[in-house]
Design an enzyme around this catalytic site. Structure first.
Site, PDB file in Angstrom:
ATOM      1  N   SER A   1      -2.002  14.078   1.103  1.00  7.71           N
ATOM      2  CA  SER A   1      -2.945  14.079  -0.221  1.00  7.71           C
ATOM      3  C   SER A   1      -2.729  15.284  -1.174  1.00  7.71           C
ATOM      4  O   SER A   1      -2.389  16.281  -0.624  1.00  7.71           O
ATOM      5  CB  SER A   1      -4.336  14.120   0.374  1.00  7.71           C
ATOM      6  OG  SER A   1      -5.326  13.794  -0.697  1.00  7.71           O
ATOM      7  N   GLU A   2      -2.756  14.668  -2.345  1.00  4.57           N
ATOM      8  CA  GLU A   2      -2.188  15.798  -3.320  1.00  4.57           C
ATOM      9  C   GLU A   2      -2.873  17.149  -3.607  1.00  4.57           C
ATOM     10  O   GLU A   2      -2.369  18.069  -3.803  1.00  4.57           O
ATOM     11  CB  GLU A   2      -2.569  14.979  -4.730  1.00  4.57           C
ATOM     12  CG  GLU A   2      -1.572  13.868  -4.974  1.00  4.57           C
ATOM     13  CD  GLU A   2      -2.428  12.603  -4.800  1.00  4.57           C
ATOM     14  OE1 GLU A   2      -2.952  12.314  -3.710  1.00  4.57           O
ATOM     15  OE2 GLU A   2      -2.625  11.853  -5.576  1.00  4.57           O
TER      16      GLU A   2
END
Lengths: 227, 222
Positions: B53-54
């Site tokens: 996830s970013e």
């Protein structure tokens, strides 16, 4: 003796000038330096340029700072949120400038400022409107866009632990932009949940070495909540 | 262009399961916000796929039970998540180095339009969008080793989303390798769109009628 801890919010905020570029850590509600943003609201600096991932939620924190007319320009990747009412109202009324930057480019531009890199090339945004007006270069058959370093005058950061030298650790996804913002500004101000004695943080576990930090304020607020 | 009685488009859940089927063990994968997020639910935990996830989370696990939420652990969609054994955290620059440096095997994004040359438009529906939000989409589209798109085959008004040329502002140029829709699985090749799989009961001509760009039938090629 080096002691970067400060006792009051007024000390933490001292010297933030009108027109300053302020880098703000946090992603979602996690790792947001909410107390420092409130401190900046209280401190009074205006005509600010804010660089953060989002453009504020509801009417508190960054949204409140904008609502008070203190932000000239916001540089962010995602101006939408669950409740972006303040930003959208100001933006439609032409009362705030918006610079949209892809999230990785935002992190890279601030990292570049912290690392002494004035200009770099990235594939992100090549062939899109993000590349408009920017230098491009073909390298090994692929097109890259030139992006410049984004320097902060001030960074507002939230840490989990800090010591008096400014060494920091972060908690889980609370790390996010915080170490990057800490590198990218001339004056990095940290709110930390815990203050540790010097040497108590295992050197192998320091996420942000104290060289990137100027002031530390103890703000033990507990867990983040709401987005 | 109503569907024939026999044609049955895939549900969102079936689309997610169809994408999940094609993700092998060992891949590092980022799932975009929206429809693609559900893909993770269909990858069995014993097949070790590492979800990124970013916001600096590598090795995301399923959503937590309500009484086991960790308020310090969210994904880029700002939902509470868990971390698998072997998972780790990093800061945003490192997280996007994973993306931009070509370390992710796969990114799955939603889209408004995909063109036959692999162009993707997924962040703004007008040049004059008041305040478009790009987030990490441009980094993911340009940086991952392969980009798959997961979307409805047509827009709500019935207009095609698989087009000869995107009319919306681009997210990335020539980036999409494969598209999973509720009607078909379509590869993007140097020759254009090639159909690999179709929803049960759907005729090829019917699929073409809902697609702006020409389709080649590649179902025998697997």
């Amino acid at each position: 003796m080096i002691d970067k801890t400060v006792r009051t919010m007024a000390e933490a905020m001292e010297g933030i000038a009108d027109g300053a570029t302020v880098l703000v850590g946090g992603f979602g509600a996690v790792g947001q330096p909410n107390a420092l943003i409130d401190g900046l609201i209280e401190q009074g600096a205006k005509d600010l340029v804010i660089a953060a991932n989002n453009a504020g939620v509801g009417h508190t924190g960054l949204a409140r700072l904008m609502e008070l007319g203190r932000v000239r320009r916001i540089i962010c990747s995602f101006p939408r949120s669950s409740d972006p009412v303040v930003f959208e109202t100001l933006y439609r009324a032409g009362k705030i400038e918006l610079e949209i930057v892809p999230q990785g480019t935002l992190a890279a531009r601030i990292h570049a400022a912290g690392a002494g890199i004035p200009l770099f090339f990235t594939a992100t945004g090549a062939g899109t409107k993000m590349a408009m007006g920017k230098e491009t270069r073909e390298i090994d058959g692929r097109t890259y866009v030139a992006e410049t370093a984004l320097h902060g005058d001030v960074a507002l950061v939230e840490a989990w632990e800090a010591d008096r030298w400014g060494n920091l650790t972060f908690r889980r996804s609370g790390r996010n932009f915080n170490p990057v913002m800490a590198m990218g500004a001339k004056l990095t101000i940290v709110q930390s949940q815990h203050i540790r004695a010097l040497g108590e943080i295992d050197p192998d576990h320091v996420h942000t070495p104290g060289i990137f930090v100027n002031r530390v304020l103890h703000v033990p607020y507990g867990d983040p909540s709401g987005f | 262009m109503s569907a024939t009685a026999a044609a049955r488009p895939l549900t969102r859940t079936e689309m997610a399961a169809r994408v999940a089927r094609d993700i092998p063990e060992g891949w590092y994968v980022n799932l975009g916000i929206g429809i693609p997020t559900a893909v993770a639910d269909h990858v069995p935990l014993e097949r070790e796929v590492v979800f990124h996830s970013e916001n600096g989370v590598l090795g995301m696990g399923p959503a937590p039970a309500k009484d086991a939420i960790d308020p310090w652990l969210i994904n880029a969609g700002k939902q509470y998540v868990t971390l698998r054994a072997g998972g780790s955290f990093c800061h945003h620059f490192d997280s996007f180095a994973m993306i931009r440096g070509g370390h992710l095997d796969l990114c799955v994004l939603g889209a408004f339009q995909v063109a036959a040359n692999g162009d993707i438009a997924n962040w703004a529906t007008s040049e004059n969008d008041t305040a478009p939000a790009v987030g990490g989409a441009m980094d993911l589209a340009a940086g991952a080793k392969r980009l798959w798109v997961m979307m409805e085959h047509t827009a709500k008004d019935g207009s095609p989303k698989l087009v000869r040329q995107c009319s919306y502002p681009l997210t990335a140029v020539g980036a999409v390798k494969r598209v999973y829709t509720n009607l078909a699985v379509i590869d993007v090749t140097p020759q254009g769109f090639v159909v690999r799989d179709m929803a049960p009961g759907l005729g090829f001509a019917e699929l073409q009628a809902r697609t702006d760009a020409p389709l080649a039938d590649g179902r025998d090629l697997g």
